[in-house]
Write a protein that holds these residues in place. Structure first.
Motif, mmCIF file in Angstrom:
data_model
loop_
_atom_site.group_PDB
_atom_site.id
_atom_site.type_symbol
_atom_site.label_atom_id
_atom_site.label_comp_id
_atom_site.label_asym_id
_atom_site.label_seq_id
_atom_site.Cartn_x
_atom_site.Cartn_y
_atom_site.Cartn_z
ATOM 1 N N GLY A 162 0.852 -1.189 0.000
ATOM 2 C CA GLY A 162 0.000 0.000 0.000
ATOM 3 C C GLY A 162 0.881 1.230 0.000
ATOM 4 N N THR A 163 1.570 1.421 -1.114
ATOM 5 C CA THR A 163 2.654 2.417 -1.141
ATOM 6 C C THR A 163 2.172 3.859 -1.233
ATOM 7 N N VAL B 199 14.040 -3.039 -3.023
ATOM 8 C CA VAL B 199 12.820 -2.480 -2.444
ATOM 9 C C VAL B 199 11.678 -2.781 -3.408
ATOM 10 N N HIS B 200 10.653 -3.426 -2.901
ATOM 11 C CA HIS B 200 9.467 -3.719 -3.693
ATOM 12 C C HIS B 200 8.283 -2.989 -3.069
ATOM 13 N N ALA B 201 7.336 -2.558 -3.910
ATOM 14 C CA ALA B 201 6.183 -1.821 -3.393
ATOM 15 C C ALA B 201 5.003 -2.029 -4.308
ATOM 16 N N PHE B 202 3.826 -2.158 -3.725
ATOM 17 C CA PHE B 202 2.625 -2.232 -4.563
ATOM 18 C C PHE B 202 1.467 -1.501 -3.907
ATOM 19 N N ASP B 203 0.460 -1.231 -4.713
ATOM 20 C CA ASP B 203 -0.765 -0.605 -4.225
ATOM 21 C C ASP B 203 -1.893 -1.100 -5.127
ATOM 22 N N TRP C 125 4.488 -1.989 -8.459
ATOM 23 C CA TRP C 125 3.461 -2.530 -9.333
ATOM 24 C C TRP C 125 2.076 -2.434 -8.697
ATOM 25 N N ARG C 126 1.060 -2.642 -9.545
ATOM 26 C CA ARG C 126 -0.314 -2.593 -9.048
ATOM 27 C C ARG C 126 -0.712 -3.983 -8.578
#
Ligand SMILES: C[S@@+](CC[C@H](N)C(=O)[O-])C[C@H]1O[C@@H](n2cnc3c(N)ncnc32)[C@H](O)[C@@H]1O
Length: 312
Positions: free
Chosen positions: A179-180, A197-201, A226-227
């Motif tokens: 939930g970036t 670092v990985h991030a999604f929302d 990514w989404r």
């Protein structure tokens, strides 16, 4: 969430322009939901303010043209529909529309988006701020138009402080930001040396904003954005992380606790934020049952956040 227009310096033309505020006072627990509705209806980033001393929360969007009565009525209907069952009935009746004197507008940005320092390690500021980082301090420049984008919220600050405190010199530490939003935690993590670092929302607009902020900070390597909806993440994760940040809300943290816990390496830390003080004991017990021990927690205003370590 939406990306605000580019950098906001108080240019003379901007000072003359009238700005309209559409907003309402509400309870902290429903502020996110209200912000989403207002943001969607008016196409402007919602600004959520927690007035700790006055124990009040306000949610607003700022528009450069007066909203039509029809748009305001529609927003009120959407709010009633969204909040029914969530204790927010009647919130729509409190929706107000008011013109702001131009100087108030210029000042309001300055007041609400102050540069934020996390010790001597990190400086986060808007493009129009002039503050320079201290020697050795990482700098992150973020779009100031988002409520969860500039570190003005207690839950975001908790995660940032923990990220700074949990660095181990000379060790490569991976981090996942669930939930970036504006990308604030993920981008700060890259600047602080976490890798990968990985991030999604789940929100496409949030991913777009986070990517724009990554470009603004010239971050290319070491970051994957990514989404993705947490609820649809594969049950067996492709990789596990040293640090996982989840600044969401208690309902999601409880419903998806197994998935979140499975994303941690043994000995890894899960930062849980977005939890109200009165909800915290329940969240803590649910994660303890999965083998996650509370290592530290902090209360700020209505919120309590915690760092949980995976012990098995
Ligand atoms: C409170 S904001 C936190 C933003 C940022 N990480 C911070 O700490 O300031 C929560 C974000 O989580 C996203 N979110 C909520 N539920 C989610 C889910 N089930 N899967 C993925 N993202 C989610 C929202 O779209 C929103 O951008």
């Amino acid at each position: 969430m939406a990306e605000a227009s580019s950098e906001r310096r108080a240019r003379p033309a901007e000072k003359r322009r009238l700005v309209w505020e559409v907003g309402l006072a509400t309870r902290a627990a429903v502020a996110d939901a209200i912000g989403k509705v207002l943001g969607r209806v008016f196409g402007a980033p919602p600004v959520i303010q927690f007035h700790t001393r006055r124990r009040r929360t306000t949610v607003s969007v700022f528009l450069t043209e007066r909203p039509t009565a029809r748009a305001v009525r529609y927003a009120a209907e959407q709010l009633e529909r969204r909040l029914r069952g969530g204790g927010g009935v009647g919130a729509a009746g409190r929706l107000t529309v008011r013109p702001l004197p131009p100087q108030d507008w210029a000042e309001s940005w300055k007041r609400h988006f102050r540069p934020l320092e996390i010790g001597r390690a990190l400086l986060i500021r808007a493009g129009w701020h002039r503050r320079r980082p201290r020697r050795g301090q990482a700098l992150l420049v973020l779009d100031p138009g988002l409520s969860f984008g500039t570190g003005q919220h207690a839950t975001t600050r908790f995660c940032l402080r923990q990220m700074v405190a949990r660095r181990v010199p000379g060790q490569q530490q991976s981090l996942l930001d669930v939930g970036t939003g504006s990308g604030i935690l993920a981008l700060a993590a890259v600047k602080l040396g976490y890798a990968p670092v990985h991030a999604f929302d789940r929100d496409a607009e949030a991913v777009r904003v986070a990517r724009a902020n990554a470009r603004r900070n010239h971050i290319r390597a070491g970051l994957r954005l990514w989404r993705q909806d947490l609820a649809r993440l594969p049950r067996r994760p492709a990789r596990r992380y040293e640090l996982v940040c989840a600044n969401l809300d208690a309902a999601v943290l409880l419903a998806r606790r197994k998935r979140l816990a499975d994303l941690l390496r043994p000995g890894g830390t899960l930062l849980l934020a977005g939890v109200l003080q009165r909800e915290f004991a329940r969240v803590r017990a649910a994660y303890a049952a999965l083998g996650l021990r509370l290592r530290s927690s902090q209360r700020e205003g209505a919120w309590r956040s915690g760092a949980f370590e995976r012990t098995r």
